[in-house]
Write a protein that holds these residues in place. Structure first.
Motif, short mmCIF file in Angstrom:
data_model
loop_
_atom_site.label_atom_id
_atom_site.label_comp_id
_atom_site.label_asym_id
_atom_site.label_seq_id
_atom_site.Cartn_x
_atom_site.Cartn_y
_atom_site.Cartn_z
N SER A 135 0.81 -1.22 0.00
CA SER A 135 0.00 0.00 0.00
C SER A 135 0.85 1.27 0.00
O SER A 135 1.98 1.30 0.47
N ALA A 136 0.23 2.35 -0.50
CA ALA A 136 0.85 3.68 -0.48
C ALA A 136 0.24 4.52 0.63
O ALA A 136 0.51 5.72 0.72
N THR A 137 -0.57 3.91 1.47
CA THR A 137 -1.46 4.66 2.36
C THR A 137 -1.19 4.46 3.84
O THR A 137 -0.59 3.48 4.26
N ASN A 138 -1.69 5.42 4.62
CA ASN A 138 -1.64 5.33 6.07
C ASN A 138 -2.86 6.04 6.63
O ASN A 138 -2.77 6.89 7.52
N ASP A 139 -4.02 5.68 6.08
CA ASP A 139 -5.26 6.37 6.44
C ASP A 139 -6.15 5.54 7.37
O ASP A 139 -7.31 5.89 7.60
N GLY A 140 -5.61 4.42 7.89
CA GLY A 140 -6.40 3.57 8.78
C GLY A 140 -7.55 2.86 8.08
O GLY A 140 -8.44 2.33 8.74
N GLY A 141 -7.52 2.87 6.75
CA GLY A 141 -8.62 2.27 5.99
C GLY A 141 -9.85 3.14 5.93
O GLY A 141 -10.92 2.70 5.49
N THR A 142 -9.74 4.41 6.33
CA THR A 142 -10.91 5.30 6.34
C THR A 142 -11.39 5.60 4.92
O THR A 142 -12.60 5.67 4.67
N GLY A 143 -10.46 5.77 4.00
CA GLY A 143 -10.86 5.99 2.61
C GLY A 143 -11.61 4.80 2.06
O GLY A 143 -12.62 4.94 1.37
N PHE A 144 -11.11 3.62 2.35
CA PHE A 144 -11.75 2.36 1.95
C PHE A 144 -13.20 2.31 2.47
O PHE A 144 -14.13 2.04 1.72
#
Length: 388
Positions: A135-144
């Motif tokens: 992943s390129a992310t660190n949003d806690g899965g909130t975007g998902f």
């Protein structure tokens, strides 16, 4: 004699399907008429969807989604049956989708991965497996979760975009709009890490740097992730820090667990289950596996370890053909691997090995099967002597 071929791909050179082709050619050259069967495998990382689609005679379904920076792109998921689908988050939210100079986990989102799941749900799939590596992310899965209908609100009731930088602003979570189809579907999460959501071993400090996080960015993200965790505890009565794997993929593991009740499973174990590997190896004499490089990491959720452990349950010998060996490779012997041979046949540069991968692999397979045939001949001779 029945031979089963189940090798991982050799990164940058050979696909799992190509190893099957070359092993089949070598086996028939050495043994003549023998029964062979190859099955593409992967461990939940790169190439997983392709391997599963090939193994199950599935198909690809393309979907327009948003990448980690919310730019439109095309991704796909795999249809394995009328009810089963498999997808990789790296297709929509992967690190390789962003040039190094644009990587910043404050600005990235898993929204596109949520769009992929949404598409699978709306197409009628009820058994969905998700590989969450790269992943390129660190949003806690909130975007998902937002793509699936969950709303993340600030203290003024405004809906947040659900990027990494929004974690610190979350005051309330409204899950009432979650896609109703998600409530009636089974989600399996291919995940081989056990990191919690927060803390020194959590999503941010363990994986954030490789996604473009500076020390200042990581500290801000960790503070935001702790805020997100506290809201999750308050709203849902679940502490993600007490659940192994919630820190995977920048915290996507937490969203999958809490919002979709996803079951965390080893990537290779999930793959072997999906392709019914136990049935495939039934009655076989030898299984051949392998990977590009074997070292101590091969014992932690990789293809060789998974294949070896499964075969050991049924006392089926496993031999491996690998590109090379590195520190700690001997540990794989504890997982049902009887012997390892390498494809390289002389000192050479990595570039040369990659450029000549097919020829080296075929020659290595021929050497391996010659040794196997010699061992069979010795065993037959020993039986004759014992009977004399």
């Amino acid at each position: 004699m029945k031979l089963i071929f189940a090798s991982d791909s050799f990164k940058g050179s050979l696909s799992s399907e190509k190893t099957i082709e070359l092993l089949t050619k070598a086996a028939h050259e050495i043994f003549g008429a023998c029964e062979t069967f190859g099955v593409p495998v992967a461990d939940g990382g790169e190439g997983t969807i392709e391997a599963l689609i090939a193994a199950r005679n599935g198909s690809k379904i393309s979907v327009e989604v948003h990448n980690p920076l919310m730019e439109k792109t095309t991704a796909y998921f795999g249809k394995l049956s009328e009810t089963e689908a498999v997808l990789e988050m790296a297709q929509a939210s992967g690190l390789t989708m962003i040039p190094p100079e644009k990587r910043n986990p404050l600005l990235t989102t898993t929204y596109g991965t949520g769009e992929l799941v949404n598409a699978a749900l709306n197409a009628g799939f009820t058994d969905i497996s998700i590989a969450i590596g790269g992943s390129a992310t660190n949003d806690g899965g909130t975007g998902f979760a937002r793509a699936l209908g969950v709303r993340f609100l600030d203290s003024n009731g405004n809906e947040l975009e659900a990027r990494g930088c929004d974690l610190e602003k979350i005051s309330r979570i409204d899950a009432s709009g979650l896609n109703d189809k998600a409530k009636h579907a089974k989600f399996t999460v291919m995940c081989d890490v056990t990191n919690p959501l927060c803390g020194k071993d959590g999503a941010t400090y363990t994986f954030g740097k490789q996604k473009g996080g500076t020390p200042e960015i990581l500290d801000r993200l960790e503070s935001g992730m702790q805020n997100y965790r506290d809201v999750l505890i308050s709203e849902f009565g679940v502490n993600p820090d007490e659940i192994a794997g919630t820190g995977a993929a920048g915290g996507l593991g937490a969203a999958l667990k809490i919002f979709l009740n996803g079951e965390m499973k080893s990537g290779i174990e999930t793959v072997l289950d999906i392709i019914s590997f136990d049935k495939i190896i039934a009655g076989s004499d030898v299984v051949v596996t392998g990977e590009g490089r074997t070292d101590w990491q091969s014992c932690f959720g990789k293809v060789m370890q998974g294949v070896g452990d499964r075969c050991r349950k049924y006392n089926i010998p496993v031999i491996a053909l690998c590109g090379g060996l590195a520190e700690g490779y001997e540990k794989i012997y504890e997982h049902g691997i009887a012997s390892i041979m390498t494809t390289v046949d002389s000192p050479m540069k990595l570039e040369d090995a990659l450029n000549n991968a097919e020829d080296l692999y075929l020659k290595g397979a021929i050497r391996m099967f010659r040794f196997l045939k010699a061992g069979m001949n010795i065993a037959n001779l020993a039986q004759e002597i014992s009977r004399a």
